[in-house]
Design an enzyme around this catalytic site. Structure first.
Site, PDB file in Angstrom:
ATOM      1  N   TRP A  51      33.633  36.904   7.824  1.00  0.00           N
ATOM      2  CA  TRP A  51      32.231  37.084   6.661  1.00  0.00           C
ATOM      3  C   TRP A  51      33.107  36.031   5.758  1.00  0.00           C
ATOM      4  O   TRP A  51      34.307  36.440   4.801  1.00  0.00           O
ATOM      5  CB  TRP A  51      33.413  38.569   6.350  1.00  0.00           C
ATOM      6  CG  TRP A  51      32.845  39.129   4.785  1.00  0.00           C
ATOM      7  CD1 TRP A  51      33.027  39.084   3.655  1.00  0.00           C
ATOM      8  CD2 TRP A  51      31.446  40.050   4.802  1.00  0.00           C
ATOM      9  NE1 TRP A  51      31.977  39.488   2.200  1.00  0.00           N
ATOM     10  CE2 TRP A  51      31.122  39.783   3.605  1.00  0.00           C
ATOM     11  CE3 TRP A  51      30.140  40.213   4.967  1.00  0.00           C
ATOM     12  CZ2 TRP A  51      30.523  40.582   2.544  1.00  0.00           C
ATOM     13  CZ3 TRP A  51      29.838  41.183   4.618  1.00  0.00           C
ATOM     14  CH2 TRP A  51      29.276  41.845   3.545  1.00  0.00           C
ATOM     15  N   MET A  52      32.017  36.391   4.787  1.00  0.00           N
ATOM     16  CA  MET A  52      32.061  35.267   3.188  1.00  0.00           C
ATOM     17  C   MET A  52      30.721  36.285   3.004  1.00  0.00           C
ATOM     18  O   MET A  52      29.683  36.279   2.803  1.00  0.00           O
ATOM     19  CB  MET A  52      31.075  34.566   3.452  1.00  0.00           C
ATOM     20  CG  MET A  52      30.655  33.118   2.205  1.00  0.00           C
ATOM     21  SD  MET A  52      30.037  31.799   2.857  1.00  0.00           S
ATOM     22  CE  MET A  52      28.985  31.653   0.948  1.00  0.00           C
ATOM     23  N   ASN A  53      31.188  35.898   1.467  1.00  0.00           N
ATOM     24  CA  ASN A  53      30.101  36.933   0.373  1.00  0.00           C
ATOM     25  C   ASN A  53      29.650  35.539  -0.649  1.00  0.00           C
ATOM     26  O   ASN A  53      30.325  34.502  -0.751  1.00  0.00           O
ATOM     27  CB  ASN A  53      30.482  38.562  -0.138  1.00  0.00           C
ATOM     28  CG  ASN A  53      31.337  39.179  -0.901  1.00  0.00           C
ATOM     29  OD1 ASN A  53      32.590  38.885   0.255  1.00  0.00           O
ATOM     30  ND2 ASN A  53      31.853  38.561  -1.740  1.00  0.00           N
ATOM     31  N   ASP A  54      30.614  35.744  -1.888  1.00  0.00           N
ATOM     32  CA  ASP A  54      30.792  34.763  -3.223  1.00  0.00           C
ATOM     33  C   ASP A  54      31.201  33.875  -2.994  1.00  0.00           C
ATOM     34  O   ASP A  54      32.160  33.606  -2.633  1.00  0.00           O
ATOM     35  CB  ASP A  54      31.391  35.854  -4.971  1.00  0.00           C
ATOM     36  CG  ASP A  54      30.770  36.992  -4.789  1.00  0.00           C
ATOM     37  OD1 ASP A  54      30.405  37.966  -4.150  1.00  0.00           O
ATOM     38  OD2 ASP A  54      31.390  37.872  -5.522  1.00  0.00           O
ATOM     39  N   PHE A 110      39.789  38.359  -4.793  1.00  0.00           N
ATOM     40  CA  PHE A 110      38.581  38.743  -5.299  1.00  0.00           C
ATOM     41  C   PHE A 110      38.193  36.983  -6.532  1.00  0.00           C
ATOM     42  O   PHE A 110      38.797  36.282  -6.428  1.00  0.00           O
ATOM     43  CB  PHE A 110      38.689  40.079  -6.141  1.00  0.00           C
ATOM     44  CG  PHE A 110      38.027  41.540  -5.430  1.00  0.00           C
ATOM     45  CD1 PHE A 110      38.259  41.476  -4.631  1.00  0.00           C
ATOM     46  CD2 PHE A 110      37.534  42.248  -6.711  1.00  0.00           C
ATOM     47  CE1 PHE A 110      38.339  42.211  -3.815  1.00  0.00           C
ATOM     48  CE2 PHE A 110      37.473  43.675  -5.771  1.00  0.00           C
ATOM     49  CZ  PHE A 110      37.741  42.983  -4.426  1.00  0.00           C
ATOM     50  N   ARG A 184      36.811  41.742 -13.403  1.00  0.00           N
ATOM     51  CA  ARG A 184      37.073  40.550 -12.780  1.00  0.00           C
ATOM     52  C   ARG A 184      36.713  39.721 -13.064  1.00  0.00           C
ATOM     53  O   ARG A 184      35.074  38.927 -13.835  1.00  0.00           O
ATOM     54  CB  ARG A 184      36.840  41.125 -11.315  1.00  0.00           C
ATOM     55  CG  ARG A 184      35.657  41.842 -11.319  1.00  0.00           C
ATOM     56  CD  ARG A 184      35.280  42.607  -9.517  1.00  0.00           C
ATOM     57  NE  ARG A 184      34.193  43.372  -9.799  1.00  0.00           N
ATOM     58  CZ  ARG A 184      34.050  44.174  -9.782  1.00  0.00           C
ATOM     59  NH1 ARG A 184      34.322  44.813 -10.080  1.00  0.00           N
ATOM     60  NH2 ARG A 184      32.945  44.889  -9.273  1.00  0.00           N
ATOM     61  N   GLU A 236      29.333  41.588 -12.623  1.00  0.00           N
ATOM     62  CA  GLU A 236      29.915  40.630 -11.591  1.00  0.00           C
ATOM     63  C   GLU A 236      30.335  38.949 -12.323  1.00  0.00           C
ATOM     64  O   GLU A 236      28.655  38.243 -12.841  1.00  0.00           O
ATOM     65  CB  GLU A 236      30.111  40.831 -11.037  1.00  0.00           C
ATOM     66  CG  GLU A 236      29.961  42.152 -10.552  1.00  0.00           C
ATOM     67  CD  GLU A 236      29.485  43.179  -9.007  1.00  0.00           C
ATOM     68  OE1 GLU A 236      30.732  43.826  -8.358  1.00  0.00           O
ATOM     69  OE2 GLU A 236      28.783  42.272  -8.270  1.00  0.00           O
ATOM     70  N   TRP A 321      23.666  43.125  -1.428  1.00  0.00           N
ATOM     71  CA  TRP A 321      24.796  44.344  -1.645  1.00  0.00           C
ATOM     72  C   TRP A 321      24.149  45.447  -0.882  1.00  0.00           C
ATOM     73  O   TRP A 321      24.222  46.120   0.130  1.00  0.00           O
ATOM     74  CB  TRP A 321      25.608  44.014  -2.388  1.00  0.00           C
ATOM     75  CG  TRP A 321      26.763  43.744  -2.415  1.00  0.00           C
ATOM     76  CD1 TRP A 321      26.883  42.498  -3.864  1.00  0.00           C
ATOM     77  CD2 TRP A 321      27.900  43.524  -1.931  1.00  0.00           C
ATOM     78  NE1 TRP A 321      28.052  41.780  -3.358  1.00  0.00           N
ATOM     79  CE2 TRP A 321      28.251  42.479  -2.549  1.00  0.00           C
ATOM     80  CE3 TRP A 321      28.300  43.211  -1.126  1.00  0.00           C
ATOM     81  CZ2 TRP A 321      29.946  41.587  -2.427  1.00  0.00           C
ATOM     82  CZ3 TRP A 321      29.201  42.979  -0.343  1.00  0.00           C
ATOM     83  CH2 TRP A 321      30.478  42.527  -0.733  1.00  0.00           C
TER      84      TRP A 321
HETATM   85  C1  FRU Z   1      30.272  40.297  -6.263  1.00  0.00           C
HETATM   86  C2  FRU Z   1      31.680  41.133  -6.149  1.00  0.00           C
HETATM   87  C3  FRU Z   1      32.293  40.692  -6.958  1.00  0.00           C
HETATM   88  C4  FRU Z   1      34.370  40.316  -6.795  1.00  0.00           C
HETATM   89  C5  FRU Z   1      34.225  40.186  -5.252  1.00  0.00           C
HETATM   90  C6  FRU Z   1      34.622  41.312  -4.120  1.00  0.00           C
HETATM   91  O1  FRU Z   1      29.496  40.315  -4.984  1.00  0.00           O
HETATM   92  O2  FRU Z   1      31.915  42.292  -6.004  1.00  0.00           O
HETATM   93  O3  FRU Z   1      32.757  40.750  -8.469  1.00  0.00           O
HETATM   94  O4  FRU Z   1      34.663  39.834  -6.952  1.00  0.00           O
HETATM   95  O5  FRU Z   1      32.724  40.496  -5.037  1.00  0.00           O
HETATM   96  O6  FRU Z   1      34.707  40.507  -2.472  1.00  0.00           O
END
Ligand code: FRU
Length: 527
Positions: A51-54, A110, A184, A236, A321
């Site tokens: 997995w990868m997100n931000d 995070f 955050r 965010e 998301w």
């Molecule tokens: C944005 C987010 C951030 C958080 C991170 C958690 O996509 O919800 O606000 O730090 O992803 O993975």
């Protein structure tokens, strides 16, 4: 919209240097090999596996662009967050490095940012070898379970070996939670005029600014955002930076605020505010909500610290998301957008952010095929005239207003499709004066009811020519038009690749003045 059957015009002249026979792309792929899996992006960063997100912690230091990212190394779904890590010398070819930050007793790691502490204000390095400092949010699952609102606080880690190893600061967190649920994604930068570090962090539905002389001790400065912009989701991943206004000596400050959901295409998106920053408060006279990208797959984008030559380079997470964990990819999940240079233009009293793909895209260039100008009536196929008519490719198209001959099309643009009737359309609507992307039929298998969608961006073309710049990868298309004012980033997951490209014109004709298609080499060829 009515469709008139108009004779197919193949008037297009394609000057192909070496068609058909010497196709330079691999014809066969081993879908079990890393980076060759079905839907695996070839010109976009993605993690080796899982997995990868931000994107996180982007900083340029000693010839390397660092890219950290939200990473769960155990599975291809979101989980306890780590910071994955990669470096690049040119923003397009990436070397994967070991995980930089692991969760600890204070929580998951995070999103956040990184800086070079050039003056060693923190004392964590030396002036000769300034430390790299990463700021991130600790998200504490124990507090979450106990329904303690103070789940999130800001932590810090530092490195003295070009980001290869990291030490968490012993007195973490450096910024305690003030009693706010969503607190955050710290973005830190040095503000020269006031001689201090500034941290922008989301605090509920506002962006809160803190100041510090040394990266270690932080003092509250101000809040921005109440009643401003879109609040239809959680704020965010902020970013705050100065940008010169093109064609003038003026500099304005841009505040990026990611929001989920509430975006113009549904779900996650990035809004921005243009204004001023005096070292303490950000103010803006902007009244309308402005979006950086009108597609559905550009989220959590922030910019590099210390990018050379004053460049402001942004990269986002090419996902949403609404369906992030449900895509038909198994060995990995998620990719970054193509990195973009940001600029600012002034139109009447409005300031608009403009984006263009970084020029380092040239490092991927293979063969280029020129497309001569033509009138488009109904459909003009492109791909069967090009030996490399498959992704990844870059397309540059200049459309003009149709003159006396024929009536102008109600809609025109480009369509990517396969032989199974799946397709994605990127068009301009002359009647409603808007750009649109229609991906109501761009997947082989429906994995989310939020995926099929039509996205629009109102734009009145008031110039005789309109340039479109498209980056087409195996599973995405990015459009930059109207000199970067109009941007759409969208993924697609067809059952077989979109290997056919056509230009189309509905209910009339469209003038293509010129164009080119350039083969892009995979960034993973050497992996
Ligand atoms: C944005 C987010 C951030 C958080 C991170 C958690 O996509 O919800 O606000 O730090 O992803 O993975």
């Amino acid at each position: 919209m009515k469709r008139t059957a108009i004779s197919i015009s193949l008037a297009i002249m394609i000057g192909c240097a070496s068609c058909a026979s010497n196709a330079s792309q691999k014809e066969t792929t081993d879908e079990t090999a890393p980076f060759q899996e079905k839907h695996r992006p070839q010109i976009h960063f993605s993690p080796k596996e899982h997995w990868m997100n931000d994107p996180n912690g982007m900083v340029y230091y000693e010839g390397e662009y660092h890219l950290f990212y939200q990473h769960y190394p155990e599975a291809s779904v979101w989980g306890p967050m780590h910071w994955g890590h990669a470096v690049s010398e040119d923003l397009v070819h990436w070397e994967h490095l070991p995980i930089a930050l692991y969760p600890d007793s204070l929580g998951y790691i995070f999103s956040g940012s990184a800086v070079v502490d050039w003056r060693n204000t923190s004392g964590l390095g030396t002036k000769g070898n300034p430390p790299l400092i990463a700021f991130f949010t600790y998200h504490d699952p124990k507090k979450e379970q106990a329904h303690d609102i103070r789940v999130e606080s800001q932590g810090m880690a530092y490195s003295s070996d070009k980001g290869r190893t990291w030490t968490k600061y012993a007195q973490n967190p450096v910024l305690q939670n003030p009693g706010i649920g969503d607190f955050r994604d710290p973005k830190v930068f040095w503000h020269e005029p006031s001689g201090k570090w500034i941290m922008a962090v989301t605090a509920g539905q506002t962006i809160r600014l803190y100041g510090s002389p040394d990266c270690l001790n932080w003092t509250y400065l101000s809040d921005f955002g109440e009643g401003r912009g879109c609040h239809d989701g959680v704020w965010e991943c902020p970013d705050l930076f100065p940008l010169g206004v093109k064609g003038s000596d003026e500099t304005k400050w841009v505040l990026i605020v990611n929001i989920n959901p509430g975006g113009p295409a549904g779900g996650s998106a990035t809004q921005y505010f243009v204004g001023d920053f005096d070292g303490s408060s950000f103010t803006s006279e902007q009244e309308e909500t402005l979006w950086m990208d009108h597609g559905k797959d550009n989220y959590a984008g922030v910019t590099w610290s210390d990018a050379p030559n004053g460049r402001r380079i942004l990269i986002g997470w090419m996902n949403n998301w609404q369906y992030a964990g449900e895509k038909p990819c198994e060995t990995w999940s998620g990719a970054a957008t193509f990195p973009r240079d940001l600029g600012l233009v002034k139109e009447d009293s409005r300031y608009l952010l403009v984006s263009e793909p970084v020029r380092e895209i040239r490092n991927l260039y293979g063969e280029t095929v020129r497309i001569d100008g033509t009138r488009i009536e109904h459909i003009v196929p492109l791909s069967d005239k090009i030996s490399f008519g498959k992704a990844p490719i870059e397309l540059k198209l200049t459309f003009g207003q149709e003159e006396a001959v024929g009536s102008p099309a109600s809609r025109y643009g480009i369509r990517l499709k396969n032989g199974k009737g799946e397709h994605i359309t990127i068009g301009y609507d002359n009647t409603d004066k808007l750009f649109y992307v229609d991906r109501t039929n761009a997947v082989g298998e429906v994995f989310s009811d939020k995926y099929a969608s039509l996205h629009v961006c109102p734009y009145t073309a008031d110039t005789p020519e309109m340039e479109w710049h498209l980056l087409i990868d195996v599973a995405s298309v990015e459009l930059f038009a109207a000199e970067g004012r109009v941007v759409f980033t969208n993924t697609f997951y067809p059952s077989t690749p979109f290997d056919r490209i056509e230009l189309f014109s509905e209910d009339g004709t469209t003038r293509l003045l010129s164009g080119s298609v350039t083969e892009l080499k995979s960034i993973w060829d050497n992996q």
